[in-house]
Design an enzyme around this catalytic site. Structure first.
Site, short mmCIF file in Angstrom:
data_model
loop_
_atom_site.label_atom_id
_atom_site.label_comp_id
_atom_site.label_asym_id
_atom_site.label_seq_id
_atom_site.Cartn_x
_atom_site.Cartn_y
_atom_site.Cartn_z
N ASP A 43 32.71 44.83 42.45
CA ASP A 43 31.78 44.93 43.57
C ASP A 43 30.33 45.12 43.16
O ASP A 43 29.50 45.49 43.96
CB ASP A 43 32.21 46.08 44.49
CG ASP A 43 33.60 45.85 45.03
OD1 ASP A 43 33.91 44.70 45.36
OD2 ASP A 43 34.38 46.82 45.10
N SER B 52 28.59 37.80 41.21
CA SER B 52 28.52 36.44 41.73
C SER B 52 27.29 36.28 42.62
O SER B 52 26.65 35.24 42.63
CB SER B 52 29.78 36.11 42.53
OG SER B 52 30.90 36.11 41.68
N GLY C 226 35.73 40.18 37.08
CA GLY C 226 35.56 41.58 36.74
C GLY C 226 36.82 42.40 36.71
O GLY C 226 36.75 43.61 36.69
N SER D 167 68.30 36.71 12.18
CA SER D 167 66.93 36.14 12.18
C SER D 167 66.67 35.25 13.40
O SER D 167 66.63 34.03 13.29
CB SER D 167 66.66 35.38 10.88
OG SER D 167 67.73 34.54 10.49
#
Lengths: 614, 299
Positions: A16, A20, A95, A523
């Site tokens: 927040d 952007s 974020g 293995s």
């Protein structure tokens, strides 16, 4: 229009903080948003936006359909804008989820980072984390953007407090240049024009700061490095070494050295994008023609004789892990530098670093988005510089050998001196000589298959037959080794990898002693079997897949293990809750449902004899 | 001394071309004849000089390109001695698929997307260069320079390889491939400035001149051949127009412009208020439509 320079930067902030919105605002202020995009933006703002009647700039940069619906940003996106003074490339990273991985990606090519802080919240754990990742990736210049200052009444005291809190973080991380600026991305204060509401701030606007920032390319002054990318041999008269100059500069006539071999010669021509040129400097993609026919191929490096890079097969590095599959010490990965590629293993995970507290923690593996300090060992020497000195020649990625996924990113700290100073003892009586005395060709016969598939039974029968013929053999059996050499290991993925590594090393020593070594181990992982194969000389490793389906093994259950496992009393049981990856290119596949153990041992003996092993 | 932005972008493109040539077995360059393809070809030639370009060019023809584009393509191939391969989807040709009869969506899917997939499969190419740029469209902004494609050429935006520094992971398994975009970090303005600086030849349709156009659905469509049937009320008029992007003529809108030189075009761009893809019908079919096409294997 005059040509300008290019600056790459990254914006970091929490969900927040308005990241952007800031990027959308920068695009808007520099007139990168076209009318049709603005129309779409206005439409989208009403549909998905979070800003009421205002245009939601965040929607401009949240590109994928899925993101617009969910209001999140999935991946690294690159944005472009220009002012008359400069071109900019912005790496925009989300974020939250995958944050470390995405931010590391964006930061790897950035000259500087804008660290966004919400004026209402101040310096948060995330702020420290973002700054840490930026500094780890070599960013030394931060713009501390104190956003949403409008919501704090444009108060100078709020700004000053945040700036002084951040100074402590910056000091700890060794950031060289921190410039703080108060702004409101949503309303445009201090973005392109100085805000009257922030008259107490006397500094430049954000765009001015970006225009004046030095490019991180201090590489001009660093020693000359040309990682050889491509050898150009279009005809008999031309042989050139092409690549992008990583740092420094070189001129026609200068002496150069091939890093890995130490062979020196001179540069006779430099072919650039517009034909021959006198000099080549950092960032230019050129082709060097050398005066002598020297041996050098992709992955090698050209340097000056007096300023050479490190050449080593063991070094320490920070690794950022980027894959869902955890990083396991001992597992083999492809290590890729800008132009070189070699198999490599992490020999030691020294510690994991907490990105929030910077604390060092003990760890046995690295999970997605974790960062660790590791020692690595490569199968062949690599030419490099410490990342702190050179972001181009000190970087590498690790690639999963099964999926080809880019699994980790590394920044080299320093070579490990053992690599330089511990040389192989030159041995005069070699493996071949020892084997010849025994009239056999040494081999590692590696049996793999589920528990109870019949590996040990067939291995024992085979050994008896070989012994009867007078061959020198030895069986390494999973259960027996776990009672001694590997008694400290459990059954987690990490321990299974280490288990196999030790057994493979022991098998190699025994093969060098001239023995026919029979290894009988579940293995389960292809990666470890391949590691074992690569330890041995060509032709010495024989993979034998004892192919018995899970149901048949569970039915036979010679040790009662399946019954226990199916009751949930054994964790990490292969075939049940731990995977078995069947071999893709085994030398031999034995079907225990078709033939008896004795017949299979006989077939094996015939196979070995036909190939001169016994 | 830092490189100028055009020199830095050129060096990056050259580096990417060489990386593919050094590490991929069967590269190919998608050549779509437009200005971005012209820049792509120009930087490819520079990357390998004094040697030849070490891979073929592929043009996926739809049968509806402007005639001037095809003439330009053949001239460039001849001048540079290029190994040019042309593919047209034979199924589409058989079924007579075209934009007027089938609409832009079907036409683009059959002739471009499917045609491309056929050509890539037939050539068993493990790397295909394209001229796409990240500034063109929102979903492109998130695509890697080396963009991994699965066996059916699909793009999974949520599962892309991290791309760090200039360390590119070019490893693919059999049947998988990479789309490689050397001009990822170029903007439209960079492309024009570079074309001007380097005097790169481009299709004349980019320059304004009087052309026969029809106004349809708010766009100016050039009547390039007799297949352009007029609807009631439509007429062909001569207008001074040019194109910002080139594709199939029935799907590519012209803009009214007087820009007849590169200087004019760059000047016009700097005051332009619409993005270049605005003239493309296919992007407007539905929201997120480019992302969708890319997942299906469109370039």
């Amino acid at each position: 229009m005059a040509e300008t320079t290019l600056l790459r930067f990254i914006t970091c902030g929490s969900v927040d903080d308005g990241k952007s919105t800031l990027i959308g605002r920068l695009l808007h202020e520099t007139r990168q948003i076209f009318e049709d995009q603005a129309d779409a933006l206005a439409r989208d703002s009403r549909k998905h936006g979070t800003t009421g009647d205002d245009v939601d700039y965040a929607l401009l940069v949240d590109g994928l359909e899925a993101e617009r619906e969910q209001g999140i940003t999935i991946d690294v996106a690159y944005r472009f804008f220009a002012t008359p003074a400069r071109k900019f490339i912005v790496a925009d990273t989300p974020g939250h989820e995958q944050y470390t991985r995405n931010m590391a990606t964006g930061a790897s090519t950035a000259d500087l980072a804008i660290v966004l802080v919400d004026a209402r919240k101040g310096v948060l754990t995330q702020t420290r984390r973002h700054s840490f990742i930026a500094s780890l990736l070599g960013i030394r210049h931060v713009i501390l953007a104190v956003n949403k200052i409008d919501l704090m009444g444009f108060d100078q005291a709020v700004f000053d407090d945040i700036v002084s809190d951040y100074a402590e973080v910056a000091g700890h991380l060794g950031l060289e240049r921190v410039e703080a600026i108060p702004l409101s991305a949503r309303y445009g204060d201090n973005i392109a024009e100085r805000s009257a509401r922030l008259s107490w701030y006397g500094g430049p606007t954000l765009i001015e700061l970006l225009e004046r920032a030095p490019t991180a390319n201090r590489a001009g002054a660093a020693p000359f490095r040309l990682p050889i990318q491509y050898v150009s041999r279009p005809n008999l008269d031309f042989r050139g070494f092409a690549g992008t100059v990583a740092s420094g500069e070189i001129a026609a006539g200068d002496p150069v050295t091939v890093a890995k071999s130490g062979v020196s010669t001179k540069v006779s021509r430099i072919v650039g994008p517009d034909g021959d040129q006198e000099r080549a400097t950092a960032g230019q993609a050129v082709t060097l023609v050398l005066a002598d026919e020297v041996e050098a191929s992709r992955g090698n490096m050209l340097c000056r004789p007096t300023e050479r890079p490190e050449v080593a097969d063991q070094f320490a590095a920070h690794i950022v892990w980027m894959d869902e599959q955890p990083m396991l010490p001992g597992r083999s990965y492809w290590l890729r530098t800008e132009t070189d590629q070699v198999p490599a293993t992490v020999t030691d995970l020294k510690h994991r670093q907490d990105v929030n507290t910077f604390a060092h923690e003990a760890a046995k593996s690295l999970e997605l988005n974790e960062i660790g300090l590791c020692n690595l060992s490569t199968q062949a020497p690599v030419a490099f510089d410490p990342y702190a000195d050179n972001r181009v020649t000190g970087a590498f990625v690790l690639i999963d050998r099964m999926t080809n996924a880019t699994a980790g990113a590394g920044m080299i700290l320093h070579p490990l001196r053992r690599a330089a100073n511990v040389h192989w003892q030159a041995i005069t009586v070699d493996a071949e000589a020892r084997a010849a005395l025994k009239h056999q060709k040494p081999a590692v016969l590696w049996f793999t298959g589920l528990s109870g598939s019949g590996k040990s039974t067939i291995a024992n029968l085979l050994e008896k037959k070989l012994h009867a013929q007078g061959r020198h053999t030895f069986i390494l059996d999973g259960d027996n080794v776990r009672h001694g050499l590997n008694r400290d290991l459990g059954f987690t993925e990490v321990d299974r990898v280490e288990n196999i590594r030790r057994v493979a090393e022991v098998a190699r020593l025994m093969a060098e002693a001239g023995l026919l070594v029979i290894v009988s181990f579940i293995s389960p992982f292809r990666a470890e079997r391949r590691m074992a194969r690569e330890l041995m000389p060509e032709g010495q490793f024989v993979e034998i897949f004892v192919d018995t389906p899970f149901d048949v093994c569970a039915e036979r259950d010679p040790k009662g293990l399946y019954a226990k496992a199916l009751r949930g009393e054994i964790a990490n049981f292969t075939g049940l809750d731990s995977p078995y990856e069947p071999p893709e290119n085994a030398e031999l596949r034995l079907d225990t449902q078709e033939d008896s153990a004795d017949a299979l041992a006989e077939r094996l003996e015939a196979w070995l004899s036909a190939r001169g092993y016994c | 001394m830092a490189l100028s932005h055009l020199d830095a972008l050129e060096a990056e493109a050259i580096h990417i071309f060489r990386e593919v040539a050094a590490t991929c077995a069967r590269p190919v360059m998608l050549y779509s004849i437009g200005k971005d393809s012209s820049v792509l070809l120009h930087t490819a030639i520079k990357a390998f000089a004094p040697g030849p370009v070490p891979f073929p060019l592929l043009h996926v023809d739809t049968g509806w390109k402007f005639r001037e584009m095809i003439a330009f393509r053949d001239r460039m191939a001849a001048e540079h001695g290029l190994d040019l391969k042309v593919h047209m989807n034979p199924d589409g040709v058989r079924d007579g698929v075209g934009p007027f009869s089938h609409g832009s969506s079907v036409h683009t899917h059959v002739m471009k997307t499917l045609g491309l997939r056929q050509a890539l499969d037939a050539g068993r190419y493990d790397a295909a260069f394209g001229g796409a740029r990240r500034d063109e469209e929102k979903s492109r902004a998130k695509e890697r320079i080396f963009s991994f494609r699965d066996r059916s050429h699909g793009w999974d935006p949520k599962n892309q390889r991290p791309e760090m520094w200039r360390v590119f992971n070019t490893r693919v398994a059999d049947g998988e491939s990479m789309r490689v975009f050397p001009l990822s970090n170029w903007t439209e303005l960079d492309v024009w400035q570079y074309i001007q600086r380097e005097a790169i030849p481009i299709v004349p349709l980019y320059f304004a001149k009087p052309r026969p156009v029809v106004e349809r659905d708010g766009m100016l469509i050039m009547a390039d051949d007799e297949r352009m049937a007029l609807r009631p009320g439509e007429s062909i008029e001569q207008r001074v127009v040019r194109f910002r992007t080139l594709g199939c003529y029935p799907l590519t809108g012209a803009i009214e412009s007087e820009a007849a030189t590169l200087d004019d075009i760059i000047a016009e761009m700097q005051v332009s208020r619409t993005s270049e893809r605005q003239g493309r019908l296919i992007d407007r079919d539905e929201a997120g439509s480019m992302e969708k096409k890319k997942r299906e294997g469109y370039f």
